[in-house]
Scaffold this motif. Structure first.
Motif, PDB file in Angstrom:
ATOM      1  N   THR A   1       0.855  -1.193   0.000  1.00 54.98           N
ATOM      2  CA  THR A   1       0.000   0.000   0.000  1.00 54.98           C
ATOM      3  C   THR A   1       0.885   1.234   0.000  1.00 54.98           C
ATOM      4  O   THR A   1       1.845   1.329   0.764  1.00 54.98           O
ATOM      5  N   LEU A   2       0.525   2.182  -0.860  1.00 54.43           N
ATOM      6  CA  LEU A   2       1.284   3.429  -0.960  1.00 54.43           C
ATOM      7  C   LEU A   2       0.687   4.437   0.004  1.00 54.43           C
ATOM      8  O   LEU A   2      -0.490   4.799  -0.111  1.00 54.43           O
ATOM      9  N   VAL A   3       1.491   4.879   0.943  1.00 61.63           N
ATOM     10  CA  VAL A   3       0.997   5.772   1.986  1.00 61.63           C
ATOM     11  C   VAL A   3       1.789   7.068   1.965  1.00 61.63           C
ATOM     12  O   VAL A   3       3.016   7.061   1.966  1.00 61.63           O
TER      13      VAL A   3
ATOM     14  N   SER B   1      -6.312  10.043  -4.995  1.00 62.69           N
ATOM     15  CA  SER B   1      -5.851  11.409  -5.167  1.00 62.69           C
ATOM     16  C   SER B   1      -5.347  11.922  -3.825  1.00 62.69           C
ATOM     17  O   SER B   1      -6.043  11.789  -2.824  1.00 62.69           O
ATOM     18  N   ALA B   2      -4.155  12.483  -3.800  1.00 64.03           N
ATOM     19  CA  ALA B   2      -3.623  12.992  -2.538  1.00 64.03           C
ATOM     20  C   ALA B   2      -4.278  14.331  -2.227  1.00 64.03           C
ATOM     21  O   ALA B   2      -4.558  15.116  -3.137  1.00 64.03           O
ATOM     22  N   SER B   3      -4.524  14.602  -0.943  1.00 66.73           N
ATOM     23  CA  SER B   3      -5.267  15.818  -0.600  1.00 66.73           C
ATOM     24  C   SER B   3      -4.405  17.070  -0.703  1.00 66.73           C
ATOM     25  O   SER B   3      -4.921  18.169  -0.639  1.00 66.73           O
TER      26      SER B   3
ATOM     27  N   VAL C   1      -2.810  15.524  -7.617  1.00 72.09           N
ATOM     28  CA  VAL C   1      -2.324  15.141  -8.940  1.00 72.09           C
ATOM     29  C   VAL C   1      -3.207  14.016  -9.482  1.00 72.09           C
ATOM     30  O   VAL C   1      -3.540  13.973 -10.660  1.00 72.09           O
ATOM     31  N   ALA C   2      -3.612  13.118  -8.589  1.00 70.33           N
ATOM     32  CA  ALA C   2      -4.502  12.015  -8.954  1.00 70.33           C
ATOM     33  C   ALA C   2      -3.982  11.228 -10.146  1.00 70.33           C
ATOM     34  O   ALA C   2      -4.747  10.842 -11.029  1.00 70.33           O
ATOM     35  N   ALA C   3      -2.698  11.036 -10.204  1.00 69.13           N
ATOM     36  CA  ALA C   3      -2.119  10.307 -11.333  1.00 69.13           C
ATOM     37  C   ALA C   3      -0.997   9.377 -10.923  1.00 69.13           C
ATOM     38  O   ALA C   3      -0.623   8.492 -11.692  1.00 69.13           O
TER      39      ALA C   3
HETATM   40  N1  LIG Z   1       5.368  10.283  -1.661  1.00 69.50           N
HETATM   41  C1  LIG Z   1       4.489   9.276  -1.694  1.00 69.50           C
HETATM   42  N2  LIG Z   1       4.676   8.167  -0.912  1.00 69.50           N
HETATM   43  C2  LIG Z   1       3.795   7.136  -0.947  1.00 69.50           C
HETATM   44  N3  LIG Z   1       2.689   7.139  -1.708  1.00 69.50           N
HETATM   45  C3  LIG Z   1       2.453   8.191  -2.507  1.00 69.50           C
HETATM   46  C4  LIG Z   1       3.322   9.310  -2.552  1.00 69.50           C
HETATM   47  N4  LIG Z   1       2.812  10.198  -3.429  1.00 69.50           N
HETATM   48  C5  LIG Z   1       1.672   9.662  -3.904  1.00 69.50           C
HETATM   49  N5  LIG Z   1       1.443   8.445  -3.356  1.00 69.50           N
HETATM   50  C6  LIG Z   1       0.307   7.536  -3.579  1.00 69.50           C
HETATM   51  O1  LIG Z   1      -0.434   7.946  -4.716  1.00 69.50           O
HETATM   52  C7  LIG Z   1      -1.767   8.316  -4.347  1.00 69.50           C
HETATM   53  C8  LIG Z   1      -2.260   9.439  -5.236  1.00 69.50           C
HETATM   54  O2  LIG Z   1      -1.403  10.553  -5.124  1.00 69.50           O
HETATM   55  P1  LIG Z   1      -1.381  11.731  -6.203  1.00 69.50           P
HETATM   56  O3  LIG Z   1      -1.334  11.110  -7.554  1.00 69.50           O
HETATM   57  O4  LIG Z   1      -0.138  12.506  -5.849  1.00 69.50           O
HETATM   58  O5  LIG Z   1      -2.634  12.540  -6.031  1.00 69.50           O
HETATM   59  C9  LIG Z   1      -1.675   8.640  -2.863  1.00 69.50           C
HETATM   60  O6  LIG Z   1      -2.929   8.508  -2.210  1.00 69.50           O
HETATM   61  C10 LIG Z   1      -0.657   7.619  -2.398  1.00 69.50           C
HETATM   62  O7  LIG Z   1      -1.265   6.347  -2.224  1.00 69.50           O
END
Ligand SMILES: Nc1ncnc2c1ncn2[C@@H]1O[C@H](COP(=O)(O)O)[C@@H](O)[C@H]1O
Ligand SMILES: Cc1cc2nc3c(=O)[nH]c(=O)nc-3n(C[C@H](O)[C@H](O)[C@H](O)COP(=O)(O)OP(=O)(O)OC[C@H]3O[C@@H](n4cnc5c(N)ncnc54)[C@H](O)[C@@H]3O)c2cc1C
Lengths: 261, 313
Positions: free
Chosen positions: A5-7, A121-123, A127-129
């Motif tokens: 799981t990516l956290v 998508s991170a809050s 970026v949601a990508a």
């Molecule tokens: N630095 C990071 N470390 C771990 N997981 C990440 C990180 N950045 C993004 N993710 C994962 O990608 C998802 C979407 O992030 P984003 O695409 O940045 O909106 C997040 O909810 C995380 O599960």
């Protein structure tokens, strides 16, 4: 089944978030840091799958500063088994492409995984990508924005819910999934879980340990740069009146005055 | 002038308005080339609209693949070499196509921008609390543009048609096994509406959301909901406004029984005029409201609805 799981640790959305004046990155000093709520749902989803399968392992993968270990600890206390944490001064200011590449390397340190589960998508950046980018780099299918997820045999199926409606997706494992806000309600860590988390293994890596070259990450090498940033002046509160039986009429008057009706 | 690729956003043969916003934005960077990825004949149906809104070129990539988003990524990858940049709408699908394209081509990804110029892009972040400018350090940046952020300007382009191949997907892909479109209903779409009436937990039940809908219909408005209202099952998830729901900035936003938590405000505080009804005079929604009534929404909203209906005659 082995699930990664990516956290991500983010600035608490309940606190006022700021960008630093010097390099326009997130001002981490000024804000509370928490595990991103959507990642609690990612962890929950992984635990549900593990429980349904009757056996398996959930490995947390996180990239972020040392203090992100709190977010990892939260995931471990919910029930994840172990973690890999990349923390290095040099990752500060990494862009989405760099982040996806680094996460792909980190996932590569976990042997024999079947599924990666991330948040949709991170809050902070929204970026949601990143999950789809990681899937592309890994060469595995991406099943994103899942509000329902099931694995049977080696096939994963997902009910993807977005503004465009519902899409049903299916793929063979290994694969990457991202979960949406309506996927589940994350459990609260139990006292036992919190105690157990303290003993769970965390693989703390720096760039060298993760096999990542310094030129692949960081603000100076980012593929995009923020050139300026400024807070917008907060909206001023307007008139507030207590309803005396004519509240609806008062609003109507106001809207007429503003030429809105 | 270098070409700028615009991924055409369409569903069931209908163009989405955001495509025209992208074409308008593309003109700031170069000569817009619309890229239509879809079933046989998809481009034929959309060509006139695309040309009217500035497409100098229209690439038609026909495919009946059930691979999820892979054809879009592959086609853009095959065309990106000569392009000054790629514009894609910042929808869930668009953001993913953009991300995958960026990692494949080593291009900078500029996400969810609200403005595009030759020098860079503008972001509005933390729910509109911050503005930032950014630029890509690579060739052909991939940019996703927030729906509704750009005012459409129709000025016709040359509209030259060209068929392109859809390269085979690299890597394993997810397969689409079914689709269920959103049932739009008769009200305007949230992100396009000029007026929105939203209800929160204070509405108290799914049945009582008719109070919100009634007022909305008298104003020709869209209906929104807070996350608490959605989580309580009062209203469906696609109507959620806020940080993890939709970001809206209508001319008028009316909040009924919504406390105004920071995550809700993040999705609506850039509305031009905000009106709030809440029985708690301390509710934070009043901090961003231009006009607030401290009172019971079940008394205030129907009265307002009557007044609106009366005035419309
Ligand atoms: N630095 C990071 N470390 C771990 N997981 C990440 C990180 N950045 C993004 N993710 C994962 O990608 C998802 C979407 O992030 P984003 O695409 O940045 O909106 C997040 O909810 C995380 O599960
Ligand atoms: C990561 C994260 C993301 C989130 N994303 C979102 C999001 O996208 N959108 C969102 O909305 N929230 C979001 N939230 C939740 C947010 O924190 C709040 O919990 C939520 O907005 C509260 O909704 P509410 O105002 O309807 O409910 P409450 O906070 O319970 O407020 C109800 C209000 O109704 C008033 N009221 C009750 N009865 C009446 C009546 N008869 N007449 C008038 N007023 C009445 C009460 O005084 C109260 O102020 C998010 C939270 C987190 C942690």
């Amino acid at each position: 089944m082995k699930i990664v799981t990516l956290v991500k640790q983010v600035a608490d959305t309940y606190s006022e978030r700021k960008l630093s004046d010097s390099d326009h990155t997130l001002d981490r000093e000024g804000t509370e840091a928490v595990i991103d709520e959507i990642n609690e749902r990612a962890v929950e989803q992984a635990l549900l799958l593990k429980e349904a399968a009757g056996d398996g392992e959930v490995v947390v993968v996180c990239m972020g500063p040392d203090r992100a270990s709190d977010a990892i600890r939260k995931a471990l206390s919910m029930g994840a088994d172990s973690a890999v944490h990349l923390s290095d001064e040099a990752i500060h200011g990494s862009c989405a492409v760099q982040t996806a590449r680094a996460l792909t390397k980190l996932i590569g340190t976990v042997e024999g995984w079947d599924l990666v589960i991330a948040g949709n998508s991170a809050s902070d950046g929204q970026v949601a990508a990143v999950p789809a980018m990681v899937a592309d780099l890994l060469g595995v299918p991406a099943l994103t924005w899942a509000n329902e997820l099931s694995v049977s045999g080696s096939t994963v199926t997902v009910k993807r819910e977005t503004d465009d409606g519902v899409t049903h997706l299916s793929a063979e494992l290994p694969a990457v999934v991202s979960v949406g806000e309506k996927s589940n309600e994350p459990r609260y860590p139990s006292f036992k879980g919190i105690m157990a988390a303290k003993k769970k293994p965390v693989n703390n890596l720096d760039l060298a340990g993760a096999g990542i070259d310094g030129s692949e990450v960081g603000l100076a090498n980012a593929l995009v740069s923020v050139t300026s940033s400024a807070p917008k002046p907060p909206k001023q509160a307007g008139e507030k009146v207590t309803d005396e039986g004519d509240g609806g009429a008062k609003i109507a008057e106001y809207l007429v005055g503003q030429k809105l009706i | 002038m270098a070409e700028v690729l615009v991924l055409v956003d369409h569903v069931d043969g209908e163009i989405k308005k955001t495509t025209y916003e992208l074409l308008t934005a593309a003109k700031a960077l170069g000569s817009p080339s619309a890229v239509v990825v879809g079933g046989a004949g998809a481009a034929d149906k959309l060509a006139d609209g695309l040309t009217e809104h500035g497409a100098d070129k229209i690439y038609a990539a026909e495919t009946d693949s059930t691979d999820f988003l892979a054809p879009e990524v592959a086609v853009l990858e095959s065309l990106i070499g000569s392009a000054a940049g790629v514009l894609i709408s910042a929808s869930a699908n668009g953001k993913e196509v953009a991300g995958r394209l960026a990692v494949r081509t080593g291009s900078g990804l500029l996400s969810d921008v609200v403005g595009v110029t030759g020098d860079g892009v503008q972001h509005s972040i933390f729910g509109g609390a911050y503005t930032a400018e950014a630029k890509a350090n690579t060739e052909h940046p991939v940019i996703t543009v927030r729906p509704g952020a750009i005012d459409i300007e129709a000025s016709a382009g040359a509209g030259a048609r060209e068929s392109v191949e859809v390269p085979a997907a690299s890597g394993r892909q997810a397969t689409v096994t079914g689709r269920e479109p959103i049932q739009g209903g008769s009200r305007p779409e949230l992100t396009e509406a000029t007026v929105i009436v939203s209800g929160g937990r204070g509405v108290g039940s799914a049945e009582d959301f008719t109070v919100v809908e009634g007022l909305a219909d008298s104003l020709g408005a869209a209906v929104g909901a807070s996350r608490a209202a959605v989580d309580s099952g009062y209203y469906p998830p696609q109507f959620q406004v806020g940080q993890t729901g939709k970001s809206v900035s209508p001319q008028l936003y009316i909040a009924l029984g919504i406390s105004g938590a920071i995550q809700h405000r993040a999705g609506m505080q850039t509305s031009k005029t905000i009106v709030a009804v809440n029985k708690d005079e301390e509710a934070p929604i009043f901090e961003v409201a231009d006009f607030g009534i401290v009172g019971d929404l079940f008394k205030v909203a129907p009265q307002l609805q009557d007044e609106v209906t009366k005035r419309k005659g």
